[in-house]
Design a protein around this motif. Structure first.
Motif, mmCIF file in Angstrom:
data_model
loop_
_atom_site.group_PDB
_atom_site.id
_atom_site.type_symbol
_atom_site.label_atom_id
_atom_site.label_comp_id
_atom_site.label_asym_id
_atom_site.label_seq_id
_atom_site.Cartn_x
_atom_site.Cartn_y
_atom_site.Cartn_z
ATOM 1 N N TYR A 1 -7.504 -7.196 -9.425
ATOM 2 C CA TYR A 1 -6.750 -7.289 -8.170
ATOM 3 C C TYR A 1 -6.483 -5.897 -7.600
ATOM 4 O O TYR A 1 -6.577 -5.686 -6.392
ATOM 5 C CB TYR A 1 -5.431 -8.026 -8.379
ATOM 6 C CG TYR A 1 -5.574 -9.511 -8.588
ATOM 7 C CD1 TYR A 1 -6.693 -10.206 -8.132
ATOM 8 C CD2 TYR A 1 -4.598 -10.236 -9.253
ATOM 9 C CE1 TYR A 1 -6.822 -11.566 -8.336
ATOM 10 C CE2 TYR A 1 -4.720 -11.601 -9.460
ATOM 11 C CZ TYR A 1 -5.835 -12.254 -8.984
ATOM 12 O OH TYR A 1 -5.954 -13.594 -9.179
ATOM 13 N N ARG A 2 -6.155 -4.969 -8.456
ATOM 14 C CA ARG A 2 -5.916 -3.588 -8.004
ATOM 15 C C ARG A 2 -7.183 -3.009 -7.372
ATOM 16 O O ARG A 2 -7.143 -2.385 -6.325
ATOM 17 C CB ARG A 2 -5.475 -2.734 -9.188
ATOM 18 C CG ARG A 2 -5.188 -1.314 -8.828
ATOM 19 C CD ARG A 2 -4.722 -0.544 -10.049
ATOM 20 N NE ARG A 2 -4.407 0.823 -9.672
ATOM 21 C CZ ARG A 2 -4.511 1.830 -10.492
ATOM 22 N NH1 ARG A 2 -4.896 1.651 -11.727
ATOM 23 N NH2 ARG A 2 -4.220 3.044 -10.103
ATOM 24 N N CYS B 1 -7.828 -4.597 -3.992
ATOM 25 C CA CYS B 1 -6.945 -4.032 -2.955
ATOM 26 C C CYS B 1 -7.454 -2.670 -2.492
ATOM 27 O O CYS B 1 -7.421 -2.375 -1.292
ATOM 28 C CB CYS B 1 -5.520 -3.903 -3.489
ATOM 29 S SG CYS B 1 -4.676 -5.475 -3.655
ATOM 30 N N ARG B 2 -7.926 -1.868 -3.418
ATOM 31 C CA ARG B 2 -8.435 -0.543 -3.049
ATOM 32 C C ARG B 2 -9.681 -0.635 -2.177
ATOM 33 O O ARG B 2 -9.865 0.143 -1.258
ATOM 34 C CB ARG B 2 -8.743 0.275 -4.294
ATOM 35 C CG ARG B 2 -7.512 0.793 -4.951
ATOM 36 C CD ARG B 2 -7.869 1.719 -6.066
ATOM 37 N NE ARG B 2 -6.660 2.328 -6.586
ATOM 38 C CZ ARG B 2 -6.616 3.019 -7.680
ATOM 39 N NH1 ARG B 2 -7.703 3.202 -8.384
ATOM 40 N NH2 ARG B 2 -5.482 3.529 -8.094
#
Length: 148
Positions: free
Chosen positions: A127-128, A131-132
């Motif tokens: 997820y991180r 998002c990036r």
């Protein structure tokens, strides 16, 4: 125990603040001292960047287990290979050439490895990364894409 793609999703959380890594690791013990104690090898200065070690050094240093290896040597090689798997498969960075040693607390006691929620941690990392990549200036997606 519940699993996602073979990784446990119940258990102890996998967490740590990279900016506070020096203090986080083993109650303030210098990270590179612990690295040498757990792996019994130390990379040369040109293979170290802050708390990262070059993948090529790790691969070369731990590519062949000695035939006469005792139990502790086998444990060192297992720790190194687990760190390599974590850094290259589940928690990969965009460089693909370095491995962060912040995994030392998780591989110090190999018998505890199965008690962590690796599936949840990998999903959080994914997820991180997603998002990036939503930033229009980012051109390369990394992370545990196999989970997609």
């Amino acid at each position: 125990m519940r699993r996602q793609h073979g990784l446990p999703i119940d258990g102890h959380y996998v967490s740590g603040c990279l900016t506070d890594f020096q203090r986080f690791i083993n109650c303030g013990r210098p990270a590179w001292d612990w690295f040498q104690e757990l792996l019994d090898m130390f990379p040369s200065a040109n293979c170290i960047d802050k708390f990262m070690v070059k993948c090529t050094w790790m691969q070369e240093a731990f590519s062949h287990l000695p035939h006469d290896a005792d139990e502790e040597t086998v444990r060192r090689y297992v720790r190194a290979h687990i760190i390599m798997l974590l850094c290259t498969q589940l928690f990969r960075d965009k460089s693909g050439t370095r491995m962060h040693i912040w995994w030392l607390p998780f591989v110090a006691r190999l018998e505890d490895m199965g008690g962590y929620s690796w599936g949840s941690a990998a999903l959080s990392w994914l997820y991180r990364c997603l998002c990036r990549v939503a930033n229009r200036n980012v051109v390369k997606l990394v992370g545990p894409l196999k989970l997609l």
